[in-house]
Design a protein around this motif. Structure first.
Motif, PDB file in Angstrom:
ATOM      1  N   GLY A  56       1.796   3.116  -9.437  1.00  0.00           N
ATOM      2  CA  GLY A  56       1.016   3.486  -8.156  1.00  0.00           C
ATOM      3  C   GLY A  56       0.131   4.535  -8.411  1.00  0.00           C
ATOM      4  N   SER A  57      -0.368   5.051  -7.406  1.00  0.00           N
ATOM      5  CA  SER A  57      -1.305   6.374  -7.097  1.00  0.00           C
ATOM      6  C   SER A  57      -0.613   7.462  -7.020  1.00  0.00           C
ATOM      7  CB  SER A  57      -2.200   6.147  -6.374  1.00  0.00           C
ATOM      8  OG  SER A  57      -3.319   7.440  -6.356  1.00  0.00           O
ATOM      9  N   GLU A  58       0.187   7.661  -6.125  1.00  0.00           N
ATOM     10  CA  GLU A  58       0.996   8.813  -5.577  1.00  0.00           C
ATOM     11  C   GLU A  58       2.479   8.460  -5.785  1.00  0.00           C
ATOM     12  OE1 GLU A  58      -0.080  10.933  -2.137  1.00  0.00           O
ATOM     13  OE2 GLU A  58      -2.343  10.089  -2.323  1.00  0.00           O
ATOM     14  N   GLN A 118       0.857  -1.303  -0.093  1.00  0.00           N
ATOM     15  CA  GLN A 118       0.113   0.037  -0.031  1.00  0.00           C
ATOM     16  C   GLN A 118       0.849   1.388   0.028  1.00  0.00           C
ATOM     17  OE1 GLN A 118      -3.003   0.015   2.928  1.00  0.00           O
ATOM     18  NE2 GLN A 118      -3.383   2.449   2.789  1.00  0.00           N
ATOM     19  N   GLY A 134       0.952   6.299 -12.897  1.00  0.00           N
ATOM     20  CA  GLY A 134       0.423   6.609 -11.678  1.00  0.00           C
ATOM     21  C   GLY A 134      -0.586   8.007 -11.926  1.00  0.00           C
ATOM     22  N   GLU A 135      -1.246   8.078 -10.923  1.00  0.00           N
ATOM     23  CA  GLU A 135      -2.229   9.576 -10.996  1.00  0.00           C
ATOM     24  C   GLU A 135      -1.197  10.693 -10.755  1.00  0.00           C
ATOM     25  OE1 GLU A 135      -6.347   9.172  -9.482  1.00  0.00           O
ATOM     26  OE2 GLU A 135      -5.515   7.692  -8.112  1.00  0.00           O
ATOM     27  N   ARG A 188      -2.069  11.572 -14.431  1.00  0.00           N
ATOM     28  CA  ARG A 188      -3.073  12.625 -14.751  1.00  0.00           C
ATOM     29  C   ARG A 188      -2.245  14.000 -14.219  1.00  0.00           C
ATOM     30  NH1 ARG A 188      -8.105  11.975 -11.015  1.00  0.00           N
ATOM     31  NH2 ARG A 188      -6.676  12.844  -9.482  1.00  0.00           N
ATOM     32  N   GLN A 248       0.199   2.077  -3.698  1.00  0.00           N
ATOM     33  CA  GLN A 248      -0.424   3.079  -3.518  1.00  0.00           C
ATOM     34  C   GLN A 248       0.014   4.171  -3.337  1.00  0.00           C
ATOM     35  OE1 GLN A 248      -3.840   3.285  -0.742  1.00  0.00           O
ATOM     36  NE2 GLN A 248      -4.597   5.363  -1.371  1.00  0.00           N
ATOM     37  N   LYS A 249       1.229   4.723  -2.390  1.00  0.00           N
ATOM     38  CA  LYS A 249       2.032   5.736  -2.155  1.00  0.00           C
ATOM     39  C   LYS A 249       3.431   5.278  -2.265  1.00  0.00           C
ATOM     40  CE  LYS A 249       2.331   9.673   0.738  1.00  0.00           C
ATOM     41  NZ  LYS A 249       3.631  10.015   0.770  1.00  0.00           N
TER      42      LYS A 249
END
Length: 372
Positions: free
Chosen positions: A120-122, A87, A137-138, A155, A104-105
């Motif tokens: 990942g996301s961040e 995570q 990632g985002e 993004r 995720q991070k």
């Protein structure tokens, strides 16, 4: 991609480890450790395989680190590669080789001397990358130098004062031209903007099919199954013993039950899809079918290893070392059999169904069958 089976392995291991302290198995200079809170503090370790809720490396290792869990922290240097999924993931020590990360991070705070692949996301990269960088990632933030090429889809893409890309910058965008790239990061003539749909197609060139990669992929799969089976067998020895006895003592019964179990899970997904309303539950049905299949493979491989060792004259596993040996022998044997054209595939299906059937018999206790 090897991170996906690694996360699946973690899900299987985490259930029996919820209230357990970490367990350690040492073999040939390698460290295998699993538990709720796992700290790798063994001196002069070569390769390490770690799984748990909170996982950290606090002693330098000379080989490769494999980490899976919820909260991951690397606080000591890695002499070769790093493969990690969780995570949150924080790299606070240098990595000499390549690093492949998913979470995720993700925070990269110390240098990576090889290539860096991060998903990942961040994503925040605050330390130099000596090789190439692939990031998806985002929110991606680059605040250090990349000596090679960089391919990225995000993004939001931010660059700090220390960001600089020596090679080509490949941007995958929904609307090419929307992301602004400072001249200090990469000049316009070294920026290649592509449609986001081209990501999967173009990314294949970062994963060339070579004999070395094929062998490493095979060995990695064997190691993953070995670690999962050995960890579960060490932390829940009685449960694993009952499961492998069920497979070995009644293979036909296990195979039939596994066929019914997997068919029911797959069929439930089809029925749910037909109801339209049940489409909301379709992902859960698919996940359960995949989880049952993987669990069946792990159980079947472990039972196969015990069977092979018993046939060679060894006693049933009675120690952590015995269980790890059985897991390794079974995983390797299953992998080699799976390489045989056509027959190998049928054998793998039978192994998965037998393992899933043993699990169903032990958990649900069907009226027609009584657990061994």
């Amino acid at each position: 991609m090897r991170l996906i089976p690694l996360m699946t392995s973690l899900a299987l291991v985490a259930a029996p480890l919820a209230a357990e302290d970490s367990e350690t198995f040492l073999f040939g200079g390698d460290v295998f450790r699993a538990g709720q809170t796992v700290m790798m503090d063994v001196a002069d370790a070569d390769d390490v395989f770690l799984a748990g809720e909170t996982v950290s490396v606090t002693a330098p290792i000379t080989g490769t680190a494999h980490m899976a869990g919820r909260w991951l922290t690397l606080r000591a240097a890695v002499g070769d590669g790093l493969y990690a999924a969780g995570q949150t993931l924080s790299v606070e020590a240098p990595v000499t080789g390549d690093a492949s990360l998913a979470g995720q991070k993700i925070d990269i705070r110390e240098p990576v001397s090889g290539d860096l692949r991060v998903f990942g996301s961040e994503i925040t990269i605050d330390a130099p990358v000596a090789g190439s960088l692939v990031a998806a990632g985002e929110f991606v933030s680059l605040n250090a130098a990349v000596d090679g090429d960089m391919a990225v889809t995000a993004r939001s893409l931010d660059f700090g004062t220390g960001a600089a890309i020596a090679g080509q910058l490949i941007l995958f965008e929904e609307d090419p031209g929307t992301l602004e790239i400072p001249e200090s990061v990469a000049p316009a003539d070294r920026i290649d903007r592509r449609e986001i749909e081209a990501w999967e197609r173009d990314y294949a060139r970062y994963n060339p099919v070579r004999p070395r990669n094929v062998v490493l992929s095979f060995l990695t799969g064997v190691l993953i199954v070995t670690v999962v089976a050995a960890a579960v067998a060490a932390l829940a020895p009685e449960t694993m013993a009952r499961l492998r006895r069920t497979v070995l003592d009644a293979p036909g019964r296990s195979l039939a039950t596994g066929f019914v179990t997997v068919s029911a899970l797959v069929g439930s997904g089809i029925v749910l899809g037909l109801t339209l309303i049940g489409l909301l539950l379709l992902p859960a049905a698919i996940f359960l079918a995949l989880a049952a299949g993987f669990a069946g493979y792990v159980i079947g491989a472990y039972a196969l290893g015990v069977g092979i060792l018993s046939a060679s004259g060894r006693h049933d596993p009675a120690s952590t070392g015995d269980r790890a040996l059985a897991a390794g022998v079974g995983a390797l044997a299953a992998g080699l059999v799976g390489l045989v054209p056509f027959v190998g595939w049928l054998a793998m299906v039978a192994l998965v169904l037998a393992g899933a059937g043993a699990l169903c018999i032990q958990i649900l206790r069907p009226r027609l069958f009584s657990p061994v």
